[in-house]
Design an enzyme around this catalytic site. Structure first.
Site, short mmCIF file in Angstrom:
data_model
loop_
_atom_site.label_atom_id
_atom_site.label_comp_id
_atom_site.label_asym_id
_atom_site.label_seq_id
_atom_site.Cartn_x
_atom_site.Cartn_y
_atom_site.Cartn_z
CE1 TYR A 169 -4.38 -1.42 0.64
CE2 TYR A 169 -2.88 -3.23 1.13
CZ TYR A 169 -4.15 -2.76 0.81
OH TYR A 169 -5.19 -3.65 0.66
CE1 TYR A 227 -1.96 -6.77 2.76
CE2 TYR A 227 -2.98 -6.71 0.59
CZ TYR A 227 -3.05 -6.50 1.97
OH TYR A 227 -4.22 -6.06 2.52
NE ARG A 244 -6.42 -10.03 3.83
CZ ARG A 244 -7.58 -9.50 3.49
NH1 ARG A 244 -7.72 -8.20 3.44
NH2 ARG A 244 -8.61 -10.26 3.19
CG HIS A 279 -7.84 -7.66 -0.85
ND1 HIS A 279 -6.80 -8.39 -0.33
CD2 HIS A 279 -7.82 -6.46 -0.21
CE1 HIS A 279 -6.18 -7.67 0.59
NE2 HIS A 279 -6.77 -6.49 0.68
CG HIS A 327 -9.50 -2.79 1.05
ND1 HIS A 327 -9.81 -3.36 2.24
CD2 HIS A 327 -8.22 -3.17 0.78
CE1 HIS A 327 -8.77 -4.04 2.70
NE2 HIS A 327 -7.80 -3.94 1.81
#
Ligand code: BEZ
Ligand code: FE
Length: 615
Positions: A488, A522, A543, A546, A548
């Site tokens: 991120y 990640y 994870r 995806h 969000h």
């Protein structure tokens, strides 16, 4: 391993309830009986005789423990001279034993009305004594045709007899669990019986006329008895019969003393069966728990108090069991801590807020159960406290290690589902995660949120509707995701952010379109206590890939969720347990001219999804 078994359900007809004595005449006629020999102690004789009316042609009240053959001979004379064609027995194990002894000699049908919890009314087993020796036989002819359980007949059973008789029943269920002939039906019935006895017996002892508790105890005793129909006798029953026959010891009391000792002995031979008993009793150690139960209810715990001299046990095996039973030694195991738990729970009695009271008391209950059930050591508990302390120490307003711990233990997903995913009509929710940043940059429809970062271009078109499929115009939609390497923007200090996050407003058709890049799996941060937990349990930190979404529209519940890339890695082992089937979506390779005037070299993908939000 495949286990082989034979299951042959008992043909005995069982009538259960309160006031069922009233059906005894009908049950006798059902069996073709018209001349009844009533075996009953005076205490119950009148009630049953009244219900039978003129069907009774003779009565006998001389039944004795261990079914001596001389007594059977006397009763047989009475039966013959009265030309009885049916035996009705009301009483405990001795009366039932006599009915069985008569039935096996004459073939007359039996109707049994138990007044204790002995359970022998549903077994095809008869133990008789002759010249001080007990012999046991098993035959279908011994099994009573009909058993009428009337809880009213048990209400005046004195507490000491209730306790010993119920432990006798408990022994049937316990022995069934380690019997070689056990089968899935017997296992399930035995566990249910153990649970029911453990729950109801203390209630009955505290209030002998508690009909509901009496009813559960009687029902459980019946279930326990039926287990004995399918399995042969184990060590406990063999020892009890041997001691009973040889020394004329009282039957139920002997069971009560022996059961915890035999269970402790069996712990080594049949640990799985004993573990099932412990689970059914909801205790860490079954043998000591049964001992404590008997002790707390005032039941006998030693053969010594039954009047047996220690020397008489010489030569009976296993010697260690007999020695412990004679002395009444408590089997080793965790101490009974239920009083302490009750005391702590009681300390919250004055909590003014009902919800707070409910949450703290239940938390204490579960924590105490966890400690007791796992026999927690002091070192383990200190480790846990240190772990939580470090989790707090590493946390600040950016590093949310407690949230991550909650996520990786699945608690966040559970609370999220309980709070937000109660209706199947709305899109399932998923955890917020630590990477959401308040107030993301506003962007226009069709914009590219990737800020020029490398990655496979992804064209997203979404529609936001209500639960009837009607568009919700003007919904505010926040989007955030990782880059192609799984980071991120907030994790990349050199980046001139924010990127890969944006706030959009859906158009008047509830639609929204934008460009981004394909997200990637990640790892969650691994350099703290959570990483230690994942490493120590051989779990990976990843994870599944995806994007969000957070959707807000006036008058609707906020939806926080994630869309997962179908075919992506870790979908079935997402480390925060956020993946739900309805959120796994195709991100297919796209064909043709890229939309919104975008120039693309190489391939691109698309994601089309409709979110349903609820009021
Ligand atoms: C996330 O999806 O951003 C996330 C959620 C829970 C823990 C760590 C990351
Ligand atoms: Fe994420």
């Amino acid at each position: 391993m495949t286990r082989g078994f034979v299951h042959s359900p008992s043909p005995t007809r069982v009538v259960f309830g309160a006031g069922t004595v009233a059906s005894v005449a009908e049950e006798v006629r059902r069996l073709g009986g018209s001349r009844v020999l009533l075996l009953a102690r005076p205490r119950h004789a009148e009630r049953v005789a009244a219900a039978l009316g003129e069907l009774v042609v003779a009565q006998f009240d001389g039944a004795r423990m261990h079914t001596p053959v001389e007594v059977t001979a006397q009763a047989l004379d009475v039966l013959k001279s009265a030309a009885a064609d049916c035996v009705v027995a009301v009483g405990g194990g001795s009366t039932t034993g006599l009915a069985k002894a008569l039935a096996v000699r004459t073939g007359v049908p039996q109707v049994i009305l138990p007044t204790t919890y002995a359970g022998s009314e549903v077994t095809p087993v008869l133990g008789e004594t002759e010249n001080g020796r007990k012999t046991t036989r098993r035959s279908p002819d011994i099994l009573p045709e009909t058993v009428i359980y009337d809880v009213d007949l048990t209400l005046d059973l004195p507490v000491p007899t209730t306790v010993t008789s119920a432990v006798n029943a408990l022994a049937h269920a316990v022995e069934a669990l380690y019997a070689p002939e056990a089968n899935p039906v017997v296992d399930a019935v035995a566990v249910q019986a153990i649970r029911g006895i453990a729950r109801s017996l203390p209630l009955v002892a505290a209030n002998p006329s508690d009909v509901d508790a009496r009813s559960e105890l009687l029902e459980s005793a019946w279930l326990a008895g039926t287990c004995m129909t399918s399995v042969s006798m184990g060590l406990h029953h063999k020892l009890c019969h041997q001691l009973g026959g040889q020394f004329d010891l009282p039957h139920a009391e002997t069971h009560t003393v022996m059961l915890p000792q035999v269970m402790a002995y069996k712990e080594k031979e049949a640990p799985e069966a004993l573990a099932r008993v412990a689970e059914a009793l909801d205790v860490p150690d079954a043998a000591s728990a049964v001992y404590d139960l008997v002790h707390s209810l005032g039941g006998p715990t030693s053969l010594r108090e039954l009047g047996l001299p220690e020397s008489s046990l010489d030569g009976i095996e296993p010697a260690s069991v007999l020695r412990a039973a004679w002395a009444g030694t408590r089997p080793e195991g965790a101490p009974d801590l239920s009083a302490l738990t009750a005391q702590v729970i009681g300390s919250f009695d004055e909590t003014p807020d009902e919800r707070l009271k409910q949450l703290v008391t239940d938390l204490v209950r579960h924590l105490h159960h966890f400690a007791v059930h796992n026999d927690l050591t002091e070192d383990e508990w200190l480790f846990a406290i240190d772990f939580l302390t470090r989790t707090g120490q590493i946390s600040d307003d950016k590093r949310k290690e407690f949230v991550l711990l909650s996520d990786t233990l699945g608690v966040s997903s559970i609370v999220d589902a309980l709070t937000n995913s109660r209706s199947p009509l709305t899109t399932p929710s998923a955890v917020l995660g630590p990477f959401y940043v308040e107030g993301p940059p506003a962007m226009e429809q069709g914009a590219d949120i990737s800020g020029g970062l490398d990655g496979e271009p992804l064209w997203v078109t979404t529609e936001i509707t209500d639960t009837d499929g009607k568009p919700v115009p003007g919904a505010i939609v926040d989007v955030w995701q990782s880059d192609k390497d799984g980071f991120y923007d907030v994790q990349l200090p050199d980046l001139d952010g924010p990127v890969l996050r944006a706030r959009f407003v859906a158009d008047d058709q509830g639609r929204l379109e934008f460009w981004t890049i394909l997200p990637r799996e990640y790892p969650v941060p691994e350099d703290g206590p959570v990483g230690q937990m994942l490493g120590g349990t051989n779990r990976h930190p990843y994870r599944a890939p995806h994007v969000h979404f957070m959707i807000n529209a006036p008058g609707y519940h906020k939806l926080v969720t994630q869309l997962f890339v179908k075919g992506g890695q870790y979908l079935d082992s997402d480390t925060v347990f956020g993946v739900k089937q309805g959120l796994i979506v195709d991100f297919p390779k796209a064909e043709g001219e890229p939309p919104a005037g975008r120039e693309v070299t190489g391939g691109w993908r698309r994601l089309d999804y409709t979110f349903r939000i609820g009021r």
